[in-house]
Design an enzyme around this catalytic site. Structure first.
Site, PDB file in Angstrom:
ATOM      1  CB  CYS A   7      15.289  79.903  47.677  1.00 53.79           C
ATOM      2  SG  CYS A   7      15.546  78.205  47.171  1.00 53.79           S
ATOM      3  CG  ASN A  10      16.095  75.537  42.383  1.00 51.54           C
ATOM      4  OD1 ASN A  10      16.314  74.954  41.334  1.00 51.54           O
ATOM      5  ND2 ASN A  10      14.896  75.951  42.700  1.00 51.54           N
ATOM      6  CB  CYS A  12      14.377  74.143  50.981  1.00 57.42           C
ATOM      7  SG  CYS A  12      15.597  73.018  51.651  1.00 57.42           S
ATOM      8  NE  ARG A  13      14.516  79.571  51.491  1.00 56.86           N
ATOM      9  CZ  ARG A  13      15.270  80.631  51.741  1.00 56.86           C
ATOM     10  NH1 ARG A  13      14.778  81.629  52.455  1.00 56.86           N
ATOM     11  NH2 ARG A  13      16.503  80.705  51.289  1.00 56.86           N
ATOM     12  CB  SER A  14      12.808  78.495  44.828  1.00 58.86           C
ATOM     13  OG  SER A  14      13.910  77.631  44.687  1.00 58.86           O
ATOM     14  CG  ASP A 122      17.008  78.156  54.215  1.00 59.72           C
ATOM     15  OD1 ASP A 122      16.535  77.001  54.077  1.00 59.72           O
ATOM     16  OD2 ASP A 122      18.091  78.495  53.720  1.00 59.72           O
TER      17      ASP A 122
END
Length: 151
Positions: A7, A10, A12-14, A122
């Protein structure tokens, strides 16, 4: 199989996708390597966003040990798949691709058979519900990928 979630920062999402898939793989007794990175380096060394940590913890996943890092040239040979959170990060992955790269790159959600949405939203500038949605998507991703098996 070696999967790297990618993402932007690195935080939040990943890292959420990494933690959820790792835990689900352990439950399924599958020995796949899972990690995460960001295309940007401004959060390198930082822990996951506190809102991601809170959402994950409520669902039984810990992001406590996570430390952000930036996508490196070695990732293109150390992993089989670079799974991007969105099209912008996928374009960045392809732009940085070294000549000797062996990893394949694609969007994360379609990789597991999720067609809507195709990108992981996001949540960084939004409300807590966005972080909860990332957990939902990560759990769906893990369930589908493990059920389907190796691509």
């Amino acid at each position: 199989m070696k999967i790297l979630f990618v993402c932007l920062g690195n935080i939040c999402r990943s890292p959420v996708f990494e933690a959820v898939l790792r835990q689900q793989l352990q439950r399924s007794r599958l020995d796949w390597q899972v990690a995460s990175v960001g295309t940007g380096g401004w959060h390198a060394g930082d822990g996951a966003d506190p809102r991601s940590c809170a959402s994950a913890l409520r669902r039984g996943y810990s992001l406590e040990s996570h430390r952000a890092r930036q996508l490196a040239a070695t990732d293109y040979r150390d992993f089989d798949w670079l799974l991007a959170a969105d099209r912008s990060n996928l374009a960045e992955i392809e732009q940085r691709r070294p000549a000797a790269a062996t990893a394949q790159a694609t969007l994360a959600l379609p990789f597991a058979g999720i067609t809507a949405p195709q990108e992981i939203p996001d949540p960084y500038y939004g409300k807590q519900a966005g972080f909860d949605q990332v957990i939902d998507l990560a759990e769906d991703f893990a369930r589908r990928l493990i059920t389907r098996g190796k691509p």
